[in-house]
Design a protein around this motif. Structure first.
Motif, PDB file in Angstrom:
ATOM      1  N   ASN A  10       0.801  -1.236   0.000  1.00 19.09           N
ATOM      2  CA  ASN A  10       0.000   0.000   0.000  1.00 19.09           C
ATOM      3  C   ASN A  10       0.826   1.275   0.000  1.00 19.09           C
ATOM      4  O   ASN A  10       0.285   2.359  -0.233  1.00 19.09           O
ATOM      5  CB  ASN A  10      -0.946   0.010   1.208  1.00 19.09           C
ATOM      6  N   ARG A  11       2.114   1.180   0.310  1.00 21.41           N
ATOM      7  CA  ARG A  11       2.927   2.404   0.288  1.00 21.41           C
ATOM      8  C   ARG A  11       4.393   2.020   0.078  1.00 21.41           C
ATOM      9  O   ARG A  11       4.766   0.841   0.107  1.00 21.41           O
ATOM     10  CB  ARG A  11       2.744   3.235   1.572  1.00 21.41           C
ATOM     11  N   ILE A  13       8.052   1.116  -1.045  1.00 19.04           N
ATOM     12  CA  ILE A  13       8.660   0.254  -2.064  1.00 19.04           C
ATOM     13  C   ILE A  13       7.645  -0.759  -2.596  1.00 19.04           C
ATOM     14  O   ILE A  13       7.590  -1.037  -3.800  1.00 19.04           O
ATOM     15  CB  ILE A  13       9.902  -0.443  -1.460  1.00 19.04           C
ATOM     16  N   ARG A  33      -2.349  -4.427   4.857  1.00 21.08           N
ATOM     17  CA  ARG A  33      -3.120  -4.655   6.086  1.00 21.08           C
ATOM     18  C   ARG A  33      -4.526  -4.092   5.996  1.00 21.08           C
ATOM     19  O   ARG A  33      -5.469  -4.704   6.465  1.00 21.08           O
ATOM     20  CB  ARG A  33      -2.398  -4.016   7.274  1.00 21.08           C
ATOM     21  N   ASP A  54      -2.184  -9.125   6.994  1.00 15.60           N
ATOM     22  CA  ASP A  54      -1.206  -8.755   8.017  1.00 15.60           C
ATOM     23  C   ASP A  54      -0.269  -9.952   8.146  1.00 15.60           C
ATOM     24  O   ASP A  54      -0.728 -11.064   8.471  1.00 15.60           O
ATOM     25  CB  ASP A  54      -1.927  -8.480   9.344  1.00 15.60           C
ATOM     26  N   VAL A  55       1.003  -9.757   7.897  1.00 17.71           N
ATOM     27  CA  VAL A  55       1.917 -10.906   7.830  1.00 17.71           C
ATOM     28  C   VAL A  55       2.235 -11.504   9.204  1.00 17.71           C
ATOM     29  O   VAL A  55       2.903 -12.536   9.287  1.00 17.71           O
ATOM     30  CB  VAL A  55       3.224 -10.577   7.061  1.00 17.71           C
ATOM     31  N   ASN A  78       8.080  -8.158   0.964  1.00 19.74           N
ATOM     32  CA  ASN A  78       8.516  -6.769   1.156  1.00 19.74           C
ATOM     33  C   ASN A  78       8.101  -6.171   2.496  1.00 19.74           C
ATOM     34  O   ASN A  78       8.810  -5.312   3.031  1.00 19.74           O
ATOM     35  CB  ASN A  78       7.929  -5.932   0.003  1.00 19.74           C
ATOM     36  N   SER A 130      15.346  -7.279   2.176  1.00 23.33           N
ATOM     37  CA  SER A 130      16.035  -7.195   3.462  1.00 23.33           C
ATOM     38  C   SER A 130      16.649  -5.811   3.592  1.00 23.33           C
ATOM     39  O   SER A 130      16.068  -4.808   3.149  1.00 23.33           O
ATOM     40  CB  SER A 130      17.077  -8.309   3.553  1.00 23.33           C
ATOM     41  N   TYR A 146      15.868  -3.587  14.509  1.00 22.72           N
ATOM     42  CA  TYR A 146      15.789  -3.639  13.040  1.00 22.72           C
ATOM     43  C   TYR A 146      16.974  -4.411  12.465  1.00 22.72           C
ATOM     44  O   TYR A 146      16.815  -5.277  11.602  1.00 22.72           O
ATOM     45  CB  TYR A 146      15.741  -2.227  12.474  1.00 22.72           C
ATOM     46  N   LYS A 150      16.874  -8.037  10.293  1.00 16.94           N
ATOM     47  CA  LYS A 150      17.307  -8.210   8.907  1.00 16.94           C
ATOM     48  C   LYS A 150      18.464  -9.201   8.812  1.00 16.94           C
ATOM     49  O   LYS A 150      18.603  -9.908   7.801  1.00 16.94           O
ATOM     50  CB  LYS A 150      17.662  -6.861   8.293  1.00 16.94           C
ATOM     51  N   GLY A 177      18.441  -0.203  -1.208  1.00 16.32           N
ATOM     52  CA  GLY A 177      19.030   1.139  -1.189  1.00 16.32           C
ATOM     53  C   GLY A 177      18.401   1.932  -0.055  1.00 16.32           C
ATOM     54  O   GLY A 177      17.503   1.440   0.650  1.00 16.32           O
ATOM     55  N   VAL A 179      15.975   4.462   0.514  1.00 12.97           N
ATOM     56  CA  VAL A 179      14.892   4.869  -0.380  1.00 12.97           C
ATOM     57  C   VAL A 179      13.959   5.848   0.335  1.00 12.97           C
ATOM     58  O   VAL A 179      13.590   5.644   1.498  1.00 12.97           O
ATOM     59  CB  VAL A 179      14.090   3.634  -0.839  1.00 12.97           C
ATOM     60  N   THR A 181      10.968   6.792   1.471  1.00 16.18           N
ATOM     61  CA  THR A 181       9.632   6.276   1.832  1.00 16.18           C
ATOM     62  C   THR A 181       9.374   6.741   3.260  1.00 16.18           C
ATOM     63  O   THR A 181      10.197   7.438   3.852  1.00 16.18           O
ATOM     64  CB  THR A 181       9.624   4.733   1.810  1.00 16.18           C
TER      65      THR A 181
END
Ligand SMILES: NC(=O)c1ccc[n+]([C@@H]2O[C@H](COP(=O)([O-])OP(=O)(O)OC[C@H]3O[C@@H](n4cnc5c(N)ncnc54)[C@H](OP(=O)(O)O)[C@@H]3O)[C@@H](O)[C@H]2O)c1
Length: 224
Positions: A10-11, A13, A33, A54-55, A78, A130, A146, A150, A177, A179, A181
């Motif tokens: 939804n947003r 990447i 979600r 929702d993962v 992702n 990742s 975080y 990863k 990269g 990015v 967001t």
């Protein structure tokens, strides 16, 4: 027609993956979600099917996988969260840490597990998004939740790659990269379109191997 499934669509990447694949005529399963609140995703033109996912809800992942009884050429794993509130050494917040692992590690692997049969049917590819921040060789400090999530995802990705190589499935692990967001923030070095363009080219070329490398969006190799 080729089919792709993307989580966290939804947003950021994930949304950019949806836009680019849809523009190129792919059938896109876009998972997020809250589809009702995914205003930009809902405006993407093309063969786009939006699913609530929702993962951290493993039963929901399995249920969606059961509903989508079709080959999937590319699975883009992702969805991810940063470690907001994780604290610093001496004051770590273990509840935050666990919640980050829940999404970034268990959610990612559960997604790959549930959709592996669909990808196998297509002799397709799985791409884990990742981060360089999970690289032990490259680590500076801070961001323990975080970073460790990863790092674990990188190892999990290699284990999944080894499990699926014999089935003809290419599993790859990427750093997108820095990015621009919500997660990357306004000072990021690249825009989502550049990142995703690079990632898509790398996914296309990703080999079937039990031992993938950690690659940035521009193909640069990052130490584990
Ligand atoms: N941006 C960067 O510089 C950067 C650098 C390295 C790696 N990455 C990785 O790239 C991926 C995408 O990041 P981004 O920059 O696009 O981040 P973002 O803009 O914060 O988007 C994160 C996406 O993940 C979704 N998500 C979070 N928790 C979820 C859950 N439990 N179930 C399903 N979806 C969930 C979010 O959905 P909601 O809207 O519902 O929260 C959102 O769609 C992440 O894995 C991130 O770690 C990003």
């Amino acid at each position: 027609m080729s089919t792709v499934l993307i989580t966290g669509a939804n947003r950021g990447i994930g949304l950019e993956f949806v836009k680019q694949y849809a523009r190129d005529g792919w059938k896109v399963h876009a998972c997020c979600r809250n589809p009702d609140k995914a205003s930009e995703l809902n405006t993407v033109q093309g063969d786009v099917f939006i699913h609530a996912l929702d993962v951290t809800d493993h039963a929901a992942i399995v249920s969606l996988a059961s509903d989508l009884a079709e080959p999937i050429d590319i699975l883009v794993v992702n969805a991810g969260v940063g470690g907001r509130g994780e604290g610093d050494f001496g004051d770590y917040n273990y509840d935050v840490w666990k919640s980050v692992l829940d999404v970034n590690v268990y959610g990612s692997v559960a997604t790959a597990e549930a959709f592996a049969p669909h990808v196998k049917n297509a002799k397709g590819k799985i791409a884990f998004i990742s981060s360089k921040m999970g690289s032990i060789g490259d680590a500076s400090g801070g961001a323990i939740a975080y970073r460790t999530s990863k790092t674990a995802l990188n190892m999990a990705g290699k284990v999944v790659a080894a499990a699926l190589a014999g089935e003809g499935v290419a599993v790859s692990i990427f750093h997108p990269g820095w990015v621009e967001t919500d997660m990357g923030g306004p000072n990021a070095l690249i825009k989502p379109d550049e990142s995703v363009k690079g990632l898509r080219a790398l996914i296309d070329q990703s080999p079937v191997t039990p031992s993938p490398r950690l690659l940035a969006y521009d193909g640069a190799e990052i130490p584990w």
